[in-house]
Scaffold this motif. Structure first.
Motif, PDB file in Angstrom:
ATOM      1  N   ALA A  70       0.867  -1.170   0.000  1.00  0.00           N
ATOM      2  CA  ALA A  70       0.000   0.000   0.000  1.00  0.00           C
ATOM      3  C   ALA A  70       0.907   1.224   0.000  1.00  0.00           C
ATOM      4  N   ILE A  71       0.375   2.337  -0.467  1.00  0.00           N
ATOM      5  CA  ILE A  71       1.144   3.582  -0.521  1.00  0.00           C
ATOM      6  C   ILE A  71       0.427   4.632   0.312  1.00  0.00           C
ATOM      7  N   GLN A  72       1.203   5.381   1.073  1.00  0.00           N
ATOM      8  CA  GLN A  72       0.639   6.452   1.878  1.00  0.00           C
ATOM      9  C   GLN A  72       1.362   7.758   1.559  1.00  0.00           C
ATOM     10  N   ASP A  73       0.599   8.789   1.285  1.00  0.00           N
ATOM     11  CA  ASP A  73       1.126  10.134   1.055  1.00  0.00           C
ATOM     12  C   ASP A  73       2.170  10.211  -0.057  1.00  0.00           C
ATOM     13  N   ARG A  74       2.110   9.311  -1.013  1.00  0.00           N
ATOM     14  CA  ARG A  74       3.083   9.290  -2.129  1.00  0.00           C
ATOM     15  C   ARG A  74       4.520   9.311  -1.637  1.00  0.00           C
ATOM     16  N   LYS A  75       4.739   8.827  -0.414  1.00  0.00           N
ATOM     17  CA  LYS A  75       6.070   8.841   0.170  1.00  0.00           C
ATOM     18  C   LYS A  75       6.528   7.470   0.650  1.00  0.00           C
ATOM     19  N   ILE A  76       5.588   6.673   1.116  1.00  0.00           N
ATOM     20  CA  ILE A  76       5.968   5.445   1.800  1.00  0.00           C
ATOM     21  C   ILE A  76       5.260   4.255   1.159  1.00  0.00           C
ATOM     22  N   VAL A  77       6.013   3.203   0.911  1.00  0.00           N
ATOM     23  CA  VAL A  77       5.458   1.945   0.445  1.00  0.00           C
ATOM     24  C   VAL A  77       5.459   0.994   1.633  1.00  0.00           C
ATOM     25  N   PHE A  78       4.302   0.482   1.970  1.00  0.00           N
ATOM     26  CA  PHE A  78       4.185  -0.458   3.078  1.00  0.00           C
ATOM     27  C   PHE A  78       4.056  -1.873   2.521  1.00  0.00           C
ATOM     28  N   LEU A  79       5.011  -2.719   2.830  1.00  0.00           N
ATOM     29  CA  LEU A  79       4.956  -4.103   2.373  1.00  0.00           C
ATOM     30  C   LEU A  79       4.027  -4.887   3.291  1.00  0.00           C
ATOM     31  N   LEU A  80       3.068  -5.587   2.682  1.00  0.00           N
ATOM     32  CA  LEU A  80       2.027  -6.272   3.441  1.00  0.00           C
ATOM     33  C   LEU A  80       2.088  -7.781   3.311  1.00  0.00           C
ATOM     34  N   GLY A  81       2.948  -8.299   2.477  1.00  0.00           N
ATOM     35  CA  GLY A  81       3.035  -9.751   2.324  1.00  0.00           C
ATOM     36  C   GLY A  81       3.420 -10.133   0.924  1.00  0.00           C
ATOM     37  N   GLY A  82       3.463 -11.418   0.713  1.00  0.00           N
ATOM     38  CA  GLY A  82       3.804 -11.947  -0.597  1.00  0.00           C
ATOM     39  C   GLY A  82       3.198 -13.314  -0.746  1.00  0.00           C
ATOM     40  N   GLY A  83       3.338 -13.858  -1.929  1.00  0.00           N
ATOM     41  CA  GLY A  83       2.789 -15.181  -2.174  1.00  0.00           C
ATOM     42  C   GLY A  83       2.958 -15.563  -3.625  1.00  0.00           C
ATOM     43  N   SER A  84       2.158 -16.523  -4.026  1.00  0.00           N
ATOM     44  CA  SER A  84       2.190 -16.978  -5.411  1.00  0.00           C
ATOM     45  C   SER A  84       0.766 -17.005  -5.950  1.00  0.00           C
ATOM     46  N   LYS A  85       0.661 -17.238  -7.225  1.00  0.00           N
ATOM     47  CA  LYS A  85      -0.642 -17.279  -7.893  1.00  0.00           C
ATOM     48  C   LYS A  85      -1.555 -18.320  -7.241  1.00  0.00           C
ATOM     49  N   ALA A  86      -0.977 -19.407  -6.755  1.00  0.00           N
ATOM     50  CA  ALA A  86      -1.772 -20.501  -6.195  1.00  0.00           C
ATOM     51  C   ALA A  86      -2.580 -20.083  -4.963  1.00  0.00           C
ATOM     52  N   ARG A  87      -2.051 -19.191  -4.143  1.00  0.00           N
ATOM     53  CA  ARG A  87      -2.724 -18.757  -2.913  1.00  0.00           C
ATOM     54  C   ARG A  87      -3.172 -17.301  -2.998  1.00  0.00           C
ATOM     55  N   GLN A  88      -3.367 -16.826  -4.186  1.00  0.00           N
ATOM     56  CA  GLN A  88      -3.575 -15.406  -4.428  1.00  0.00           C
ATOM     57  C   GLN A  88      -4.688 -14.787  -3.584  1.00  0.00           C
ATOM     58  N   GLN A  89      -5.877 -15.367  -3.575  1.00  0.00           N
ATOM     59  CA  GLN A  89      -6.985 -14.745  -2.856  1.00  0.00           C
ATOM     60  C   GLN A  89      -6.741 -14.722  -1.352  1.00  0.00           C
ATOM     61  N   ASN A  90      -6.185 -15.792  -0.795  1.00  0.00           N
ATOM     62  CA  ASN A  90      -5.859 -15.805   0.637  1.00  0.00           C
ATOM     63  C   ASN A  90      -4.852 -14.708   0.972  1.00  0.00           C
ATOM     64  N   ASP A  91      -3.843 -14.556   0.119  1.00  0.00           N
ATOM     65  CA  ASP A  91      -2.809 -13.542   0.345  1.00  0.00           C
ATOM     66  C   ASP A  91      -3.385 -12.128   0.242  1.00  0.00           C
ATOM     67  N   ILE A  92      -4.273 -11.918  -0.713  1.00  0.00           N
ATOM     68  CA  ILE A  92      -4.923 -10.614  -0.866  1.00  0.00           C
ATOM     69  C   ILE A  92      -5.742 -10.291   0.382  1.00  0.00           C
ATOM     70  N   ASP A  93      -6.521 -11.256   0.834  1.00  0.00           N
ATOM     71  CA  ASP A  93      -7.351 -11.046   2.020  1.00  0.00           C
ATOM     72  C   ASP A  93      -6.493 -10.721   3.238  1.00  0.00           C
ATOM     73  N   GLN A  94      -5.393 -11.435   3.395  1.00  0.00           N
ATOM     74  CA  GLN A  94      -4.491 -11.202   4.523  1.00  0.00           C
ATOM     75  C   GLN A  94      -3.874  -9.803   4.439  1.00  0.00           C
ATOM     76  N   ALA A  95      -3.469  -9.384   3.250  1.00  0.00           N
ATOM     77  CA  ALA A  95      -2.865  -8.062   3.066  1.00  0.00           C
ATOM     78  C   ALA A  95      -3.873  -6.957   3.387  1.00  0.00           C
ATOM     79  N   LYS A  96      -5.121  -7.139   2.985  1.00  0.00           N
ATOM     80  CA  LYS A  96      -6.159  -6.141   3.270  1.00  0.00           C
ATOM     81  C   LYS A  96      -6.386  -6.006   4.772  1.00  0.00           C
ATOM     82  N   VAL A  97      -6.455  -7.128   5.464  1.00  0.00           N
ATOM     83  CA  VAL A  97      -6.659  -7.107   6.918  1.00  0.00           C
ATOM     84  C   VAL A  97      -5.473  -6.421   7.598  1.00  0.00           C
ATOM     85  N   LEU A  98      -4.276  -6.747   7.158  1.00  0.00           N
ATOM     86  CA  LEU A  98      -3.071  -6.157   7.749  1.00  0.00           C
ATOM     87  C   LEU A  98      -3.041  -4.641   7.516  1.00  0.00           C
ATOM     88  N   TRP A  99      -3.391  -4.190   6.326  1.00  0.00           N
ATOM     89  CA  TRP A  99      -3.386  -2.759   6.015  1.00  0.00           C
ATOM     90  C   TRP A  99      -4.445  -2.027   6.841  1.00  0.00           C
TER      91      TRP A  99
END
Length: 107
Positions: A70-99
């Motif tokens: 996620a990006i805040q104030d066009r200054k900071i990139v916040f890393l929220l996780g990673g994964g692969s195509k196989a677990r994509q939706q789970n990883d997206i959901d986890q990143a949203k909750v974390l953000w």
């Protein structure tokens, strides 16, 4: 340029780093790190919004690696996780909750 920060889960785990540590292939790990470094310079490559202010950085190698951020104030990139195509939706959901959790903690 962007400052890169790692967001920690409620129990203090760096989800992105924990995922990166599971990538066994050192070449892939180096390519992922290089891609994040390029993003810090404003070169995000192929990305897509996945909702709630979270983006997916697509990496076209290995099992289809993904980095969530996620990006805040066009200054900071916040890393929220990673994964692969196989677990994509789970990883997206986890990143949203974390953000969402991170934003609440910052208020």
């Amino acid at each position: 340029m962007y400052e890169v920060k790692h967001v920690l889960s409620a129990n203090g785990v760096d989800i992105y780093q924990a995922w990166l540590d599971t990538v066994q292939d050192t070449r892939s790990k180096a390519r992922i790190t290089t891609r994040v470094d390029r993003a810090s310079l404003g070169h995000f490559g192929v990305t897509e919004p996945v909702g709630d202010g979270v983006f997916e950085m697509k990496l076209d190698f290995g099992p289809g690696f993904r980095v969530y951020y996620a990006i805040q104030d066009r200054k900071i990139v916040f890393l929220l996780g990673g994964g692969s195509k196989a677990r994509q939706q789970n990883d997206i959901d986890q990143a949203k909750v974390l953000w969402k959790s991170y934003k609440v903690q910052q208020k």
